[in-house]
Design a protein around this motif. Sequence first.
Motif, PDB file in Angstrom:
ATOM      1  N   TYR A   1     -14.534  -1.212  -3.936  1.00  0.00           N
ATOM      2  CA  TYR A   1     -13.283  -1.830  -4.368  1.00  0.00           C
ATOM      3  C   TYR A   1     -13.592  -3.272  -4.744  1.00  0.00           C
ATOM      4  O   TYR A   1     -14.069  -4.059  -3.911  1.00  0.00           O
TER       5      TYR A   1
ATOM      6  N   TYR B   1      -7.991  -4.795   3.177  1.00  0.00           N
ATOM      7  CA  TYR B   1      -9.184  -3.944   3.298  1.00  0.00           C
ATOM      8  C   TYR B   1      -9.586  -3.791   4.760  1.00  0.00           C
ATOM      9  O   TYR B   1      -9.858  -2.676   5.234  1.00  0.00           O
TER      10      TYR B   1
ATOM     11  N   SER C   1      -6.224  -9.783   0.016  1.00  0.00           N
ATOM     12  CA  SER C   1      -6.753  -8.445  -0.248  1.00  0.00           C
ATOM     13  C   SER C   1      -7.863  -8.087   0.742  1.00  0.00           C
ATOM     14  O   SER C   1      -8.031  -6.913   1.090  1.00  0.00           O
ATOM     15  N   VAL C   2      -8.607  -9.078   1.208  1.00  0.00           N
ATOM     16  CA  VAL C   2      -9.622  -8.832   2.229  1.00  0.00           C
ATOM     17  C   VAL C   2      -8.959  -8.358   3.519  1.00  0.00           C
ATOM     18  O   VAL C   2      -9.439  -7.429   4.194  1.00  0.00           O
TER      19      VAL C   2
ATOM     20  N   ALA D   1     -12.338  -7.024  -6.197  1.00  0.00           N
ATOM     21  CA  ALA D   1     -11.121  -7.830  -6.148  1.00  0.00           C
ATOM     22  C   ALA D   1     -10.585  -8.219  -7.515  1.00  0.00           C
ATOM     23  O   ALA D   1      -9.511  -8.808  -7.618  1.00  0.00           O
ATOM     24  N   SER D   2     -11.325  -7.886  -8.596  1.00  0.00           N
ATOM     25  CA  SER D   2     -10.829  -8.123  -9.959  1.00  0.00           C
ATOM     26  C   SER D   2     -11.420  -7.073 -10.878  1.00  0.00           C
ATOM     27  O   SER D   2     -12.475  -6.489 -10.587  1.00  0.00           O
TER      28      SER D   2
ATOM     29  N   ALA E   1      -3.736  -4.269  -3.411  1.00  0.00           N
ATOM     30  CA  ALA E   1      -5.036  -3.869  -2.862  1.00  0.00           C
ATOM     31  C   ALA E   1      -4.862  -2.705  -1.894  1.00  0.00           C
ATOM     32  O   ALA E   1      -5.666  -1.758  -1.893  1.00  0.00           O
TER      33      ALA E   1
ATOM     34  N   ASN F   1      -1.023  -9.457  -4.002  1.00  0.00           N
ATOM     35  CA  ASN F   1      -2.317  -8.786  -4.107  1.00  0.00           C
ATOM     36  C   ASN F   1      -2.669  -7.995  -2.866  1.00  0.00           C
ATOM     37  O   ASN F   1      -3.424  -7.021  -2.936  1.00  0.00           O
TER      38      ASN F   1
ATOM     39  N   THR G   1     -15.413  -9.111  -2.765  1.00  0.00           N
ATOM     40  CA  THR G   1     -14.277 -10.023  -2.645  1.00  0.00           C
ATOM     41  C   THR G   1     -14.207 -11.006  -3.809  1.00  0.00           C
ATOM     42  O   THR G   1     -15.100 -11.073  -4.648  1.00  0.00           O
ATOM     43  N   GLY G   2     -13.136 -11.803  -3.807  1.00  0.00           N
ATOM     44  CA  GLY G   2     -13.070 -12.977  -4.658  1.00  0.00           C
ATOM     45  C   GLY G   2     -13.770 -14.118  -3.936  1.00  0.00           C
ATOM     46  O   GLY G   2     -14.331 -13.935  -2.850  1.00  0.00           O
TER      47      GLY G   2
ATOM     48  N   MET H   1     -16.252  -3.505  -0.238  1.00  0.00           N
ATOM     49  CA  MET H   1     -15.375  -4.400  -1.004  1.00  0.00           C
ATOM     50  C   MET H   1     -16.168  -5.597  -1.515  1.00  0.00           C
ATOM     51  O   MET H   1     -16.880  -6.262  -0.756  1.00  0.00           O
TER      52      MET H   1
ATOM     53  N   ALA I   1      -7.109 -15.152  -2.233  1.00  0.00           N
ATOM     54  CA  ALA I   1      -8.012 -14.013  -2.384  1.00  0.00           C
ATOM     55  C   ALA I   1      -8.248 -13.316  -1.054  1.00  0.00           C
ATOM     56  O   ALA I   1      -8.651 -12.149  -1.023  1.00  0.00           O
TER      57      ALA I   1
END
Length: 329
Positions: free
Chosen positions: A246, A205, A201-202, A248-249, A171, A167, A190-191, A188, A198
Motif C-alpha cells: 500500500y 495501517y 494513513s500510517v 501513500a500516493s 487509507a 486520508n 509511507t509519505g 506500507m 501523512a
Amino acid sequence: MDTPTARPATLEDVARDAGVSRATASRVLGAYGFASTDARARVHAAAERLGYVPDVTARALVRGAGVRLVVAVVGRDDTVLDDPYVHRVVGAASRVCAPHGVGVALEWLPLADPSGLTRLGADRSVCGVILVNTTQAALEAVPPRLHGRVASIGQGSAAVPSFDVDNAGGAGEVLRHLYATGRRRIVMVTGPRWLSCAERSVTAYRELMRESGAPARLVTGDFTAARGGRAALAALRRWPDADAVYAASDATAFGVIAALRGRGVRVPHDVAVAGFDDLPYAAVSSPPLTTATHPVDRIAAAAATAVLTRAPVAPSTAFPSTLVARESA
C-alpha cells in the motif's frame, strides 16, 4: 494613416472634471473614507462621462487588500514546487481568485526555516496565504498580521483553519479491500514522516495490522515514484514473502509497480499494489491502479475562498475519500 488612440481617462481627469481633489475622487471611487453627497454625485457623473476604468491593482494596494494570493509550500528543497499535487492546488486557487482580480503566486518555504511567512505578512500586495505541506513550525511562524488571511491544506491551529482530505478514512478503505482479497502480508510505503497529516494513513495501517494480528511492515517514502521504486526493492529484500504494497500516493505506487516488474514480480498475481490520490493516470496505468479519491480541487477551492472572503469557517474541514477498486489489487 492610423488615427491616434484616445488616452484612457485617469483619476486626475475625473477629479478635475468633478471639481474635487484627487484624494476625494479616490475615496469616492474606492468606496472608502468620507465624502459629501454632492461630491460623490459629481465624481460618479464625471467617471461615467469620461469612461473612467479604475486601476484595481492600485486600489487594492492603497486599501491594503492585496492583489495576490500566495500558495506557500513547505519542503526540504525547492523541487517540491514541481509536485503535480501543488500544481493542482495552484490551478484550483486561480479559478477562485480570477473573478476577484486576484493573482496566485507560488513560493517555497524551507522545511528548516519557514520564517519567510513574516515577509509575506508584511507585503501589502499579498491578500492572503494558503499553506501546503503544513508543519507545526510553519504554523508557529505565521505572523499575527496574517491571522484571518491564511488557511492550511493539512495541519491547522487555533489561528489557521485546516482543509484536507480524510486520508485516514481513504487509507482504511483501501487497506480493508486488500485484506478482503486475501492479502495478509501487507507492506506500507509511507509519505515523508515529517509531515504530520501523512501519519494519519500510517495510523490506519497500524490499526488494521494490529486487528489482524499481523506485524506492521513500514518503509518511508516521500510521495515520489523514484522513492517508491527504491522502497519496493527495500521491502522485497526485507520481506520477500510480502503479498501486497500500500503506497501513500499514486506516484509512489507507480514507482513500486515499475520496480516490482523490473524484478520479475507480477502485479497483482504475486504482489498487489494500491495507492492514494486517484490521479487521472491511475485509471489507464498498467495494470489500472486501485486507489482512493483525493478531491484536491475542492479542498484548494475551499481554502482559497476562506482566505478571500475572510468569513468564519470551522477550525478543520475534512473532505471524504472513497475506494476506487481496479486491477492492481
